[in-house]
Scaffold this motif. Structure first.
Motif, short mmCIF file in Angstrom:
data_model
loop_
_atom_site.label_atom_id
_atom_site.label_comp_id
_atom_site.label_asym_id
_atom_site.label_seq_id
_atom_site.Cartn_x
_atom_site.Cartn_y
_atom_site.Cartn_z
N GLN A 84 -11.42 -6.32 -11.77
CA GLN A 84 -11.51 -7.27 -12.88
C GLN A 84 -10.69 -8.53 -12.64
O GLN A 84 -11.13 -9.63 -12.90
N TYR A 85 -9.48 -8.35 -12.13
CA TYR A 85 -8.56 -9.49 -12.02
C TYR A 85 -8.28 -9.93 -10.58
O TYR A 85 -7.61 -10.93 -10.38
N GLY A 86 -8.77 -9.20 -9.61
CA GLY A 86 -8.48 -9.50 -8.22
C GLY A 86 -7.24 -8.76 -7.78
O GLY A 86 -6.36 -8.46 -8.57
N GLU A 87 -7.17 -8.46 -6.49
CA GLU A 87 -6.02 -7.73 -5.97
C GLU A 87 -4.79 -8.61 -5.98
O GLU A 87 -4.86 -9.80 -5.70
N GLU A 88 -3.66 -8.00 -6.30
CA GLU A 88 -2.40 -8.73 -6.29
C GLU A 88 -1.90 -8.83 -4.85
O GLU A 88 -1.88 -7.86 -4.12
N ARG A 89 -1.53 -10.03 -4.47
CA ARG A 89 -0.98 -10.25 -3.14
C ARG A 89 0.41 -10.85 -3.29
O ARG A 89 0.55 -12.04 -3.54
N LEU A 90 1.41 -10.01 -3.15
CA LEU A 90 2.79 -10.42 -3.39
C LEU A 90 3.18 -11.60 -2.52
O LEU A 90 3.87 -12.50 -2.98
N GLU A 91 2.70 -11.63 -1.28
CA GLU A 91 3.09 -12.73 -0.39
C GLU A 91 2.61 -14.08 -0.92
O GLU A 91 3.24 -15.10 -0.68
N GLU A 92 1.53 -14.10 -1.68
CA GLU A 92 1.04 -15.34 -2.26
C GLU A 92 1.87 -15.77 -3.47
O GLU A 92 1.85 -16.94 -3.86
N LEU A 93 2.58 -14.83 -4.07
CA LEU A 93 3.38 -15.11 -5.26
C LEU A 93 4.84 -15.44 -4.92
O LEU A 93 5.59 -15.87 -5.76
N ARG A 94 5.22 -15.23 -3.67
CA ARG A 94 6.61 -15.38 -3.25
C ARG A 94 7.10 -16.81 -3.43
O ARG A 94 6.41 -17.76 -3.13
N THR A 95 8.33 -16.91 -3.93
CA THR A 95 9.00 -18.21 -4.06
C THR A 95 10.36 -18.09 -3.39
O THR A 95 10.82 -17.00 -3.05
#
Length: 102
Positions: A84-95
């Motif tokens: 439904q929401y797409g897979e979470e990719r932690l590396e794309e969220l990293r700051t």
């Protein structure tokens, strides 16, 4: 067997479908066409979660059906959320402010 299954799903399904016996890790790897080291890591993780039993050198699916049902429900919940929401990719969220995971 579904082509989109993860290695973990394939191993759990194999053990569940063949629950009439226990299996050596090398045999599981051979039957599923997986690397033995990969199977070793996955089986250890499944054991930590109480989803497989281990009596060296044999592995089998747990006989705790409630534990299996709970794990399957959680897995399906995550799969539905990913769809439904797409897979979470932690590396794309990293700051730069994020702490390293240890």
């Amino acid at each position: 067997m579904c082509e989109s299954q993860t290695d973990t799903e394939r191993i759990a399904a194999f053990l569940h479908e063949n629950d009439h016996r226990a299996w050596k890790m090398g045999t599981i790897a051979e039957r599923l066409g997986l690397d033995t080291d990969t199977v070793s890591v996955i089986l250890s993780r499944l054991k930590e979660r109480g989803l497989v039993r281990h009596k060296s050198p044999y592995w089998a699916i747990t006989d705790d059906n409630d534990q299996l049902r709970a794990a399957y429900r959680l897995h399906r919940h995550h799969a539905a959320a990913d769809e439904q929401y797409g897979e979470e990719r932690l590396e794309e969220l990293r700051t730069d402010e994020m702490e390293e995971i240890q």
